[in-house]
Design an enzyme around this catalytic site. Structure first.
Site, PDB file in Angstrom:
ATOM      1  N   TYR A 124      34.149  39.105  39.207  1.00  0.00           N
ATOM      2  CA  TYR A 124      34.078  38.074  40.241  1.00  0.00           C
ATOM      3  C   TYR A 124      34.962  38.471  41.428  1.00  0.00           C
ATOM      4  O   TYR A 124      35.935  39.223  41.283  1.00  0.00           O
ATOM      5  CB  TYR A 124      34.495  36.705  39.702  1.00  0.00           C
ATOM      6  CG  TYR A 124      35.820  36.675  38.975  1.00  0.00           C
ATOM      7  CD1 TYR A 124      37.018  36.486  39.668  1.00  0.00           C
ATOM      8  CD2 TYR A 124      35.883  36.819  37.590  1.00  0.00           C
ATOM      9  CE1 TYR A 124      38.231  36.447  39.012  1.00  0.00           C
ATOM     10  CE2 TYR A 124      37.089  36.788  36.917  1.00  0.00           C
ATOM     11  CZ  TYR A 124      38.261  36.599  37.630  1.00  0.00           C
ATOM     12  OH  TYR A 124      39.468  36.562  36.967  1.00  0.00           O
TER      13      TYR A 124
ATOM     14  N   ASP B 189      51.436  28.178  27.354  1.00  0.00           N
ATOM     15  CA  ASP B 189      51.255  29.139  26.273  1.00  0.00           C
ATOM     16  C   ASP B 189      52.318  29.032  25.192  1.00  0.00           C
ATOM     17  O   ASP B 189      52.112  29.498  24.071  1.00  0.00           O
ATOM     18  CB  ASP B 189      51.253  30.562  26.831  1.00  0.00           C
ATOM     19  CG  ASP B 189      49.925  30.935  27.475  1.00  0.00           C
ATOM     20  OD1 ASP B 189      48.985  30.123  27.407  1.00  0.00           O
ATOM     21  OD2 ASP B 189      49.829  32.041  28.040  1.00  0.00           O
TER      22      ASP B 189
ATOM     23  N   ARG C  86      46.017  36.237  40.699  1.00  0.00           N
ATOM     24  CA  ARG C  86      47.105  35.558  39.998  1.00  0.00           C
ATOM     25  C   ARG C  86      48.362  35.451  40.868  1.00  0.00           C
ATOM     26  O   ARG C  86      49.092  34.465  40.804  1.00  0.00           O
ATOM     27  CB  ARG C  86      47.414  36.278  38.685  1.00  0.00           C
ATOM     28  CG  ARG C  86      46.342  36.080  37.621  1.00  0.00           C
ATOM     29  CD  ARG C  86      46.639  36.871  36.351  1.00  0.00           C
ATOM     30  NE  ARG C  86      45.611  36.654  35.357  1.00  0.00           N
ATOM     31  CZ  ARG C  86      45.648  35.700  34.420  1.00  0.00           C
ATOM     32  NH1 ARG C  86      46.684  34.887  34.365  1.00  0.00           N
ATOM     33  NH2 ARG C  86      44.667  35.558  33.559  1.00  0.00           N
TER      34      ARG C  86
END
Length: 700
Positions: free
Chosen positions: A209, A287, A103
């Site tokens: 992952y 969001d 991120r």
């Protein structure tokens, strides 16, 4: 033109980049003293990468991330593979690749496209004022800053949203996520696929992952919040809770969890998208407008898409009042946000299924999807193939705005039959919604209903008022093999019975995916055999079906012929689903207007019923069967529905086999239009059915 942007996360930064690229001056306010991101991974699917390409930020992700070559799903308890989707080789169909990223690397990619002068850190916005001249934000220290419009990108608990549309708490899923990053050398090789590995278990899911050039591995474990002590909701939770939650997991998963030394815990929320996200000068994004559970990997992607589309709309409406551009952006994004939220909520349910029977059904449907859609293209192209730089999402129903009533009413009933809440509960919720729709269509006009046991197969006998001297209609309800019941079809069956002056028997055949092929077919065969003994002979029986029921009716007739059993007096097929290989061109035709059945929905339904069976089996897909020697057949469908070509192909094959067949295609109507009693074409179709059955006039 100056844009004020509240929130320095992915959505806010992307918006600043996108607006700057179309000549708008962005000024971003972030309450934190620095732009940082928690240490966790993120999946950037092709739609997100296309947005990043549009923002000029994708190169950094390609250099620092890991390209995904496949997506593997496993059973959490056994470790057994459920499916493996070869994502890399098929990514070209989506117009881009999948990348797994840290991120923080995503934030860096966006920050690198902005001058530091356009970002104000440590600036908490506490309110705004909007006027015809512009908009002004008020900071916590009473400083005021003005601009032409305001973008609220301040996340799940957005203060901009609250001031615009009032307070309201986000909806809590009852699920929390454990997130951790591990060094690649500390993780068993078998646990890290070149893409994404997911393990599905009862009330819990694990996703693993690689990120950051493969040097790190991202772990996410989703569990019920009751399994995490509330006092552990700190920067690092008690790893004992994590290990306890996954004590029954496959060894490979437990090995990964055993390597975790620190993890953060985040509760999972969502909000239902508002009907409108903007005023004349204020708009929501990411969001703030539509937070979604992280079960489709689309939270950040939606924010990136929003930013690109917002900038595009402002550029296209340059010179017009800014409110026009903001409204165009909301119109472009609402439909997609709802669909992505629904997919995310559905995955939240399906991936954590705890009921053993539904788990088996889910796994069976996955097997069917592997057969019908081995690369996952059908079910995901709408999602990953979307390009926010050029694509425009057409609002639902916009293609039939010119339809007169009552046709538009029927279209809207199909279009709104399944709410997002229904679909979020997967086939169980959609099944309940289908019942709700049918039970609300019309009454039974005083018909008497009696429960029957047809040698173990449940059914309903429907007897209209008055004499019942005509034939018995054996009715097979529709619903794509996964929905429908005798009860919800009783009123329609009563109309069929009334038209021929007789009675109707509606079979409650078993539904998929709990009961795959040939369960429904076997039930129908048993019920027909029983009816032969109780209806005065085969010539006193008419078999009628709509949608999947029409496919069952035709398959039944073929099986009766092959078994040397007496055929019914006639067949009546409405909007027949007769080809589960879904090869009908009308499914994808540009002029097809079908509010329910598109290729995505049909593929899911077909996979649920077929599962491991060959979809060209004549009992399942009778369009491939020998259709010679069948009783007279009446086929009715809408010319513009997805299954119109199934109707045409069956009629052509019957004629080629020397059969007696009548085909009626209504020029403009909906799938299974005969269910909607208020439609004029439905009444005409019932009259045609009565004449087909050997009566001169219909009595519907």
């Amino acid at each position: 033109m100056r844009a004020l942007i509240v929130g320095g996360g992915v959505g806010g930064l992307a918006t600043a980049v996108a607006l700057r690229d179309v000549g708008v001056e962005p000024l971003l306010f972030e309450q934190a003293p620095a732009l940082t991101e928690i240490g966790a991974g993120i999946n950037l699917w092709p739609n997100a990468m296309k947005a990043l390409d549009g923002l000029g930020a994708a190169g950094h992700i390609r250099r620092t991330g890991v390209r995904g070559e496949r997506v593997d799903h496993y059973d959490l308890a056994s470790g057994k593979e459920l499916e493996s989707l070869p994502f890399g080789p098929t990514a070209e169909a989506f117009g881009g690749q999948l990348y797994n990223s840290h991120r923080a690397d995503l934030l860096d990619a966006l920050i690198g496209r902005l001058p530091s002068t356009g970002i104000r850190l440590g600036s908490r916005v506490v309110g705004f004022r909007e006027s015809q001249a512009g908009v002004t934000v008020v900071l916590e220290d009473a400083t005021e800053v003005s601009g032409d419009f305001l973008v609220g990108a301040d996340g799940l608990k957005s203060s901009i949203r609250a001031q615009l549309f009032g307070p309201g708490e986000p909806e809590y899923t009852g699920v929390v996520a454990w997130r951790a990053l591990l060094k690649r050398g500390d993780v068993p090789t078998a646990a890290v696929v070149p893409g994404i590995g997911s393990w599905f278990g009862a009330d819990r899911t694990v996703v693993i992952y690689p990120v950051r050039r493969g040097e790190l591995v991202s772990f996410s474990g989703y569990v019920p919040d009751v399994e995490v002590r509330r006092e552990s909701w700190t920067a690092s939770g008690s790893l004992d809770d994590l290990r306890t939650s996954f004590a029954g997991a496959a060894p490979i998963v437990r090995q990964v969890i055993g390597s975790i030394t620190e993890a953060i815990i985040t509760p999972i929320y969502f909000r239902r998208p508002l009907d409108n996200w903007c005023s004349e000068r204020v708009v929501l994004l990411g969001d703030s407008a539509h937070p979604v559970p992280p079960f489709a990997g689309q939270g950040a992607a939606l924010a990136l898409e929003d930013a690109v589309v917002l900038a595009r709309c402002i550029d296209e409406h340059r010179g017009a009042p800014i409110g026009r551009a903001l409204a165009a952006y909301v119109n472009q994004r609402t439909e997609r946000a709802v669909r992505v939220l629904t997919r995310s909520r559905t995955n939240l349910q399906v991936y954590r299924e705890s009921d053993p029977a539904r788990t088996r059904a889910r796994n069976g449907r996955i097997r069917g999807l592997k057969r019908l859609d081995p690369a996952g293209l059908v079910s995901t192209t709408w999602l990953y193939g979307y390009d926010p730089r050029v694509d425009r999402v057409e609002p639902a129903g916009s293609r039939v705005v010119s339809w007169p009533e009552p046709g538009r009413r029927a279209f809207d009933l199909w279009r709104t039959a399944f709410t997002p809440d229904d679909s979020a509960a997967s086939w169980v919720g959609e099944r309940a919604a289908y019942e709700r729709l049918l039970l609300g269509l019309d009454g039974n006009r005083g018909d008497r209903t009696d429960r029957l046991d047809c040698d173990g197969v449940p059914a309903l006998r429907v007897t209209p008022p008055g004499p019942s001297t005509g034939p018995t209609v054996l009715h097979l309800h529709g619903g794509g093999y996964t929905m429908g019941s005798a009860e919800s079809s009783a009123a329609y069956a009563g109309r069929l019975a009334r038209a021929v002056g007789g009675t109707a028997v509606v079979v409650d055949y078993r539904l998929a995916p709990e009961h795959p092929f040939p369960a429904a077919f076997d039930d129908v065969m048993v019920a027909y055999r029983w009816l032969l003994q109780h209806a005065g002979g085969a010539q006193n029986v008419i078999v009628s079906g709509e949608c999947a029921g029409a496919g069952l009716a035709l398959g039944l007739a073929v099986a009766l012929r092959d078994a040397g059993l007496p055929p019914p007096r006639a067949l009546h097929l409405v909007s027949p689903l007769c080809d589960l290989s879904l090869s009908a061109p009308s499914i994808d035709a540009a002029d097809t207007v079908d509010p329910w059945f598109d290729r995505v929905a049909l593929t899911t339904l077909a996979a649920s019923y077929a599962q491991g069976a060959a979809v060209d089996d004549g009992r399942m897909s009778p369009v491939y069967a020998d259709l010679a020697g069948l009783p007279p057949v009446l086929i009715q469908a809408a010319a513009n529905e997805a299954l119109a070509d199934d109707a045409r192909r069956v009629a052509e094959r019957l004629r080629a086999s020397g059969g007696v067949v009548s085909l009626t295609l209504v020029a403009q109507s909906v799938h299974s239009f005969t269910l909607f009693e208020f439609l004029p074409e439905a009444s005409a179709a019932i009259d045609e059915f009565a004449r087909h059955a050997g009566l001169r006039e219909g009595r519907a």
